[in-house]
Design a protein around this motif. Structure first.
Motif, mmCIF file in Angstrom:
data_model
loop_
_atom_site.group_PDB
_atom_site.id
_atom_site.type_symbol
_atom_site.label_atom_id
_atom_site.label_comp_id
_atom_site.label_asym_id
_atom_site.label_seq_id
_atom_site.Cartn_x
_atom_site.Cartn_y
_atom_site.Cartn_z
ATOM 1 N N HIS A 42 0.775 -1.242 0.000
ATOM 2 C CA HIS A 42 0.000 0.000 0.000
ATOM 3 C C HIS A 42 0.811 1.299 0.000
ATOM 4 N N ASP A 43 2.007 1.304 0.585
ATOM 5 C CA ASP A 43 2.747 2.565 0.708
ATOM 6 C C ASP A 43 4.067 2.597 -0.064
ATOM 7 N N GLN A 92 5.766 5.396 -2.110
ATOM 8 C CA GLN A 92 6.354 6.564 -1.432
ATOM 9 C C GLN A 92 7.869 6.619 -1.618
ATOM 10 N N HIS A 100 0.009 9.150 -2.675
ATOM 11 C CA HIS A 100 0.722 7.868 -2.760
ATOM 12 C C HIS A 100 -0.210 6.673 -2.971
ATOM 13 N N HIS A 119 -7.143 3.471 0.059
ATOM 14 C CA HIS A 119 -6.816 3.565 1.489
ATOM 15 C C HIS A 119 -6.433 5.006 1.828
ATOM 16 N N ASP A 122 -3.172 -0.679 9.012
ATOM 17 C CA ASP A 122 -2.051 0.236 8.791
ATOM 18 C C ASP A 122 -1.466 0.581 10.164
#
Ligand SMILES: [Fe+2]
Ligand SMILES: [Fe+2]
Length: 269
Positions: A128-129, A132, A139, A162, A218
């Protein structure tokens, strides 16, 4: 800002835990620690930052806050990156390029497995990140685009949205507005209209639970005692990630250039 070395080491679970961290993870933890110190100072003055405080910081930096981790050193100069194999896989990117975000996403995916989240959404938590490393602004959208050709549609949906959902509480699913955001965005921050509109669309979508579960799993705090390994997710990656045989960046997909930019961020043009 002056750093109290002992307090920093203690906050990370001691000197030996810090020794095991990669230079990027160390720099990241240091930045978190400095932010906490700043917050404590502001709290002792009786207030959280507001949007105008955050905006006043813009011209105190030599870089923009939305720049990807690979393009900015949290401290000192950037390091020379290890070479990538000629046909890089997702695992190679995790090992050689996702060094700032990998611990966070591994911890989130690990928690999602513990919470019996469906595999497609565990994969979303795992990815998910990581965009970045390339760019932080928007993002969720960047990450979803990066993975879209290779993952199930529901996984990309969960990754993309998200980002909007994390600003909105959902008591029924156990999601509260993160305290960290009061510091990152300012206490009086209100999401922009495109985020609000996206939230409303996703809230009524049949796939709402996917992105919601990404926000629920998260983790906003670095837990030095949990160090999940990518091997834990080898089966999920094998079942749901379509690794191109030419290697990520060389398969002529519409996002190949994004993978190459992550692989070779030192190219001048
Ligand atoms: Fe995120
Ligand atoms: Fe995250």
């Amino acid at each position: 800002m002056e750093i109290n070395r002992n307090a920093f080491l203690a906050s990370q679970g001691g000197a030996s835990s810090v020794d095991q961290m990669s230079p990027e993870a160390k720099a990241d933890a240091m930045e978190d620690f400095m932010m906490q110190q700043l917050n404590t100072r502001q709290a002792s003055q009786g207030r959280l930052p507001v949007v105008s405080d955050i905006e006043a910081q813009i011209e105190t930096r030599s870089y923009r806050r939305g720049a990807g981790n690979l393009f900015v050193a949290a401290e000192g100069n950037v390091r020379r990156l290890p070479p990538m194999p000629s046909k890089p896989t997702l695992v190679d990117f995790f090992r050689l390029r996702f060094s700032v975000t990998s611990n966070h996403v591994l911890q989130s995916a690990h928690l999602a497995v513990k919470n019996n989240v469906p595999e497609e959404i565990v994969l979303a938590c795992l990815l998910h990140d990581v965009a970045q490393e390339l760019i932080k602004v928007d993002h969720g959208w960047w990450s979803a685009q990066l993975f879209e050709p290779y993952v199930p549609e529901q996984t990309a949906f969960a990754i993309r949205y998200h980002q909007a959902l994390r600003f909105y509480e959902d008591e029924a699913h156990g999601y509260e507005y993160p305290v960290l955001y009061r510091y990152l965005f300012g206490e009086d921050y209100r999401p922009e209209p495109y985020i609000e509109a996206t939230y409303k669309m996703v809230r009524n979508h049949k796939w709402y639970l996917g992105p919601r579960l990404v926000t629920v799993n998260d983790l906003y705090a670095f837990d030095p005692d949990v160090n999940p390994n990518l091997d834990e997710f080898a089966d999920i990656i094998g079942r749901h990630f379509k690794q191109p045989k030419e290697g990520l960046g060389y398969d002529n997909s519409p996002v190949a250039h994004m993978w190459r930019s992550i692989a070779r961020p030192d190219m001048p043009l």
